[in-house]
Design a protein around this motif. Structure first.
Motif, short mmCIF file in Angstrom:
data_model
loop_
_atom_site.label_atom_id
_atom_site.label_comp_id
_atom_site.label_asym_id
_atom_site.label_seq_id
_atom_site.Cartn_x
_atom_site.Cartn_y
_atom_site.Cartn_z
N ALA A 43 88.63 -3.56 78.94
CA ALA A 43 87.27 -3.33 79.42
C ALA A 43 87.02 -4.08 80.71
N LEU A 46 88.38 -2.16 83.57
CA LEU A 46 87.63 -0.94 83.87
C LEU A 46 86.27 -1.21 84.48
N PHE A 47 85.81 -2.46 84.45
CA PHE A 47 84.53 -2.81 85.06
C PHE A 47 84.57 -2.49 86.56
N ALA A 49 82.99 0.50 85.79
CA ALA A 49 82.81 1.90 85.42
C ALA A 49 81.83 2.07 84.27
N TRP A 50 81.73 1.07 83.39
CA TRP A 50 80.88 1.21 82.21
C TRP A 50 79.51 0.55 82.36
N VAL A 116 82.19 0.83 75.20
CA VAL A 116 82.47 0.54 76.62
C VAL A 116 83.70 1.32 77.10
N LEU A 117 84.76 1.33 76.31
CA LEU A 117 85.97 2.05 76.71
C LEU A 117 85.70 3.55 76.79
N SER A 120 83.66 4.29 79.96
CA SER A 120 84.41 4.16 81.20
C SER A 120 84.99 5.49 81.67
N THR A 195 96.23 1.01 84.15
CA THR A 195 95.07 1.84 83.81
C THR A 195 95.13 3.10 84.66
N PRO A 204 88.64 3.83 87.94
CA PRO A 204 87.70 2.82 87.44
C PRO A 204 88.04 1.39 87.81
N THR A 205 89.30 1.11 88.13
CA THR A 205 89.66 -0.25 88.52
C THR A 205 89.71 -0.45 90.03
#
Length: 316
Positions: A43, A46-47, A49-50, A116-117, A120, A195, A204-205
């Motif tokens: 998670a 991926l921040f 994105a969520w 959260v996942l 994303s 990812t 997302p990353t």
């Protein structure tokens, strides 16, 4: 636990499937804790994105942690999530901390991380595929099965166990199979984990891609763009995945990180560019620092190029 192997997101109605290699721990509690810690690490990668609204926060200095906490609490209230949990997760993601949400009950962590996942990748749910090492003993096999059931019951996750264990764990679920694994063109490493990109969305990353999309979304001239789509340079050439595409204008935009400065990557990029250009596409390249540090200039250049293409009809 081992690395998260990959995240798979297929059709919009399917779950985001996270494939994970477990370490074969000997207790349910230890297995669950390790899975949740690794879900949190994913998670963090991926921040943002969520977390809507956090796209422009690019540093952990000053008031940034307070800002993401405020955004997280507001988002949690609007989506019926735990505000304190989401605030801790956002702050940890911004600062690069790990397992920052352990103060919360495992049930809260499991449900929150699953949401959260899924968010994303704009998916309705999250599913886990757990891949233990070969030749688990009885204790580790039992612990893995109990942990999987706990994640189903308390995390509202779908869980598959992919194993050849002789002690009764099925290699695939009876009623349903996990979707096929889709390997993306590139899998950037963040903290040693990979990812993938998702068709139609900025990676997302990649903070640069997310920031650029946020800016483009507010401009009418940017209509028709598509993130992470494939282009086929020719009938006898394999398709390649590009960062950003305006298909009608035959314009490809690539956002390059520091790894593109290496000799091997530079050579690969030039080869890709030539193959794409021979098929009538223009290739525009910007670095992450250009997008993050001078977004206005990047937008001006993109608008000018697309306007010229549309006026002359060269892309058609």
């Amino acid at each position: 636990m081992g690395d998260w192997d990959r995240v798979v997101a297929t059709s919009p109605d399917s779950p985001a499937v996270v494939v994970h290699r477990t370490a074969g721990l000997s207790s349910q509690q230890a297995t669950v804790a390790a899975v949740l810690d690794d879900m949190e690490a994913t998670a963090g990668q991926l921040f943002p994105a969520w977390l809507p609204g956090a796209e422009g926060i690019t540093t952990s200095a000053g008031a940034a942690p307070v800002a993401v906490r405020t955004l997280a609490v507001a988002h949690a209230a609007a989506t019926a999530q735990s505000g304190p949990f989401l605030a801790d997760l956002a702050a940890a993601a911004l600062t690069g901390s790990t397992a920052h949400t352990r103060r919360h009950q495992p049930e809260v962590r499991a449900r929150g991380l699953a949401r959260v996942l899924a968010a994303s990748f704009d998916r309705p749910a999250c599913a886990l595929v757990l891949r233990p090492p070969d030749h688990l003993d009885v204790a580790a096999t039992l612990a893995l099965g109990q942990a999987a059931q706990w994640l189903v019951d308390h995390g509202r996750l779908t869980v598959w166990i992919d194993s050849d264990s002789p002690y009764g764990i099925e290699s695939r679920p009876r009623a349903t199979e996990p979707p096929p694994v889709v390997r993306p063109r590139r899998q950037p490493r963040v903290g040693g984990r990979r990812t993938p990109s998702v068709v139609g969305k900025p990676h997302p990353t990649s903070r640069a891609e997310v920031v650029l999309e946020t800016a483009l979304a507010r401009r009418t001239w940017a209509a028709g763009r598509a993130w992470n789509h494939t282009v086929r340079p020719g009938p006898l050439v394999n398709p390649v995945r590009v960062d950003l595409l305006w298909k009608r204008e035959r314009c490809v935009v690539e956002i390059d990180g520091d790894d593109h400065r290496t000799a091997g990557k530079y050579t690969e990029d030039r080869h890709r560019d030539v193959m794409i250009q021979l098929n009538g596409y223009a290739v525009l390249r910007f670095t992450n620092s250009q997008v993050l540090g001078d977004i206005d200039n990047v937008l001006v250049l993109l608008q000018q190029f697309l306007t010229n293409r549309r006026r002359t009809g060269k892309g058609r």
